[in-house]
Design a protein around this motif. Structure first.
Motif, short mmCIF file in Angstrom:
data_model
loop_
_atom_site.label_atom_id
_atom_site.label_comp_id
_atom_site.label_asym_id
_atom_site.label_seq_id
_atom_site.Cartn_x
_atom_site.Cartn_y
_atom_site.Cartn_z
N GLN A 28 -69.35 -55.19 -59.57
CA GLN A 28 -68.55 -54.66 -58.47
C GLN A 28 -69.46 -54.43 -57.26
O GLN A 28 -70.68 -54.40 -57.40
CB GLN A 28 -67.88 -53.34 -58.88
CG GLN A 28 -66.92 -53.46 -60.05
CD GLN A 28 -65.75 -54.37 -59.74
OE1 GLN A 28 -65.15 -54.31 -58.67
NE2 GLN A 28 -65.40 -55.24 -60.70
N ILE A 29 -68.86 -54.24 -56.10
CA ILE A 29 -69.62 -53.98 -54.88
C ILE A 29 -69.69 -52.47 -54.65
O ILE A 29 -68.69 -51.77 -54.73
CB ILE A 29 -68.97 -54.69 -53.66
CG1 ILE A 29 -68.86 -56.19 -53.91
CG2 ILE A 29 -69.77 -54.38 -52.39
CD1 ILE A 29 -70.16 -56.91 -54.18
N TRP A 30 -70.88 -52.03 -54.35
CA TRP A 30 -71.19 -50.62 -54.09
C TRP A 30 -71.91 -50.52 -52.76
O TRP A 30 -72.45 -51.50 -52.26
CB TRP A 30 -72.09 -50.08 -55.19
CG TRP A 30 -71.43 -50.02 -56.53
CD1 TRP A 30 -71.08 -51.07 -57.33
CD2 TRP A 30 -71.04 -48.86 -57.24
NE1 TRP A 30 -70.50 -50.63 -58.48
CE2 TRP A 30 -70.46 -49.27 -58.46
CE3 TRP A 30 -71.12 -47.50 -56.96
CZ2 TRP A 30 -69.98 -48.37 -59.39
CZ3 TRP A 30 -70.65 -46.60 -57.91
CH2 TRP A 30 -70.07 -47.03 -59.11
N VAL A 31 -71.97 -49.31 -52.22
CA VAL A 31 -72.73 -49.03 -51.01
C VAL A 31 -73.59 -47.81 -51.28
O VAL A 31 -73.14 -46.83 -51.88
CB VAL A 31 -71.81 -48.76 -49.80
CG1 VAL A 31 -72.60 -48.24 -48.61
CG2 VAL A 31 -71.06 -50.01 -49.41
N ILE A 32 -74.86 -47.87 -50.82
CA ILE A 32 -75.75 -46.73 -50.94
C ILE A 32 -76.18 -46.28 -49.55
O ILE A 32 -76.44 -47.11 -48.68
CB ILE A 32 -76.98 -47.05 -51.82
CG1 ILE A 32 -77.82 -45.79 -52.07
CG2 ILE A 32 -77.82 -48.18 -51.24
CD1 ILE A 32 -78.86 -45.95 -53.15
N ASP A 33 -76.22 -44.97 -49.36
CA ASP A 33 -76.74 -44.36 -48.14
C ASP A 33 -78.23 -44.17 -48.39
O ASP A 33 -78.61 -43.39 -49.27
CB ASP A 33 -76.05 -43.03 -47.89
CG ASP A 33 -76.52 -42.31 -46.63
OD1 ASP A 33 -77.74 -42.36 -46.33
OD2 ASP A 33 -75.68 -41.67 -45.99
N ILE A 34 -79.10 -44.87 -47.67
CA ILE A 34 -80.53 -44.83 -47.98
C ILE A 34 -81.18 -43.49 -47.60
O ILE A 34 -82.27 -43.19 -48.06
CB ILE A 34 -81.31 -45.99 -47.36
CG1 ILE A 34 -81.30 -45.94 -45.84
CG2 ILE A 34 -80.78 -47.32 -47.87
CD1 ILE A 34 -82.33 -46.85 -45.20
N GLU A 35 -80.50 -42.68 -46.79
CA GLU A 35 -81.06 -41.38 -46.43
C GLU A 35 -80.72 -40.32 -47.47
O GLU A 35 -81.57 -39.51 -47.83
CB GLU A 35 -80.57 -40.95 -45.05
CG GLU A 35 -81.16 -41.82 -43.94
CD GLU A 35 -80.69 -41.39 -42.57
OE1 GLU A 35 -80.19 -40.26 -42.39
OE2 GLU A 35 -80.82 -42.21 -41.65
N THR A 36 -79.48 -40.33 -47.99
CA THR A 36 -79.06 -39.30 -48.94
C THR A 36 -79.11 -39.77 -50.39
O THR A 36 -79.10 -38.96 -51.30
CB THR A 36 -77.62 -38.83 -48.65
OG1 THR A 36 -76.72 -39.92 -48.91
CG2 THR A 36 -77.47 -38.35 -47.22
N GLY A 37 -79.09 -41.09 -50.60
CA GLY A 37 -79.03 -41.64 -51.95
C GLY A 37 -77.63 -41.69 -52.52
O GLY A 37 -77.42 -42.15 -53.65
N ARG A 38 -76.63 -41.25 -51.76
CA ARG A 38 -75.24 -41.26 -52.22
C ARG A 38 -74.78 -42.70 -52.42
O ARG A 38 -74.97 -43.55 -51.56
CB ARG A 38 -74.34 -40.57 -51.20
CG ARG A 38 -72.89 -40.55 -51.63
CD ARG A 38 -72.03 -39.77 -50.63
NE ARG A 38 -70.65 -39.87 -51.02
CZ ARG A 38 -69.75 -40.59 -50.35
NH1 ARG A 38 -70.06 -41.22 -49.25
NH2 ARG A 38 -68.49 -40.64 -50.79
N VAL A 39 -74.17 -42.95 -53.59
CA VAL A 39 -73.68 -44.28 -53.94
C VAL A 39 -72.17 -44.20 -54.14
O VAL A 39 -71.68 -43.26 -54.76
CB VAL A 39 -74.35 -44.78 -55.25
CG1 VAL A 39 -73.85 -46.14 -55.64
CG2 VAL A 39 -75.85 -44.80 -55.09
#
Length: 142
Positions: free
Chosen positions: A107-118
Motif C-alpha cells: 500500500q502507499i503511505w506517507v511519512i512526515d520526516i520531521e515528526t516521524g508520523r506515518v
C-alpha cells in the motif's frame, strides 16, 4: 538545480547510491552501506531543495527508508516496520510517499520526516511506485 545527478550503481558489487555532475564527471559514492548491518541501496531521489537524498536500503532482509543529508553525509533511517520501498518527495520537502507491506499487502503511505508520523493512503489491491503530481499522489496498480 540540474547540476548533479543521483543514481544507483552495482560497480562496488552491490547496488549503492552515487552522485555525479550533469556532464558525467566527478562520480562519487554517497550513502555508503555499513556492510554486515545494511546492504544494497536503491531508488535515490533528490529532495525539492536539493539538500537531502531519499532511498531504500536492505536492513536484515527488508527494505527500509533512509534520507541522507548531502552536506554532512549523515544518513538517517526513517522506517523499521514491514518492507518499505520507492520513496518520492512531496513538493513541500517535508513528506515522503512510499510503498509499504506493513499491513500485509503493498500500500502507499506517507511519512512526515520531521515528526516521524506515518499514515496510510491506499487500502485497496496492491499498489506500487508512488509519484507526486503537484499535491496529489499517483500510483501504478497491477
Amino acid at each position: 538545480d540540474g547540476r548533479r545527478i543521483v543514481f544507483e550503481s552495482t560497480r562496488s558489487g552491490v547496488s549503492q547510491i552515487y552522485v555525479m555532475a550533469a556532464d558525467g564527471t566527478g562520480q562519487e559514492q554517497f550513502a555508503r552501506a555499513d556492510y554486515g548491518v545494511t546492504g544494497a541501496s536503491h531508488s535515490p531521489e533528490w529532495s525539492p531543495d536539493g539538500l537531502n537524498i531519499a532511498f531504500h536500503r536492505n536492513v536484515a532482509g527488508r527494505y527500509q527508508l533512509f534520507i541522507m543529508d548531502v552536506r554532512t553525509g549523515t544518513v538517517r533511517q526513517l522506517t523499521s516496520a514491514g518492507r518499505n520501498e520507492d520513496p518520492t518527495w512531496a513538493p513541500d520537502g517535508r513528506h515522503i510517499a512510499f510503498k509499504s507491506s506493513r499491513t500485509g499487502s503493498d500500500q502507499i503511505w506517507v511519512i512526515d520526516i520531521e515528526t516521524g508520523r506515518v499514515r496510510q493512503l491506499t487500502r485497496v489491491g496492491a499498489t506500487r511506485m508512488p509519484n507526486w503530481s503537484g499535491t496529489v499522489i499517483q500510483t501504478n496498480q497491477p
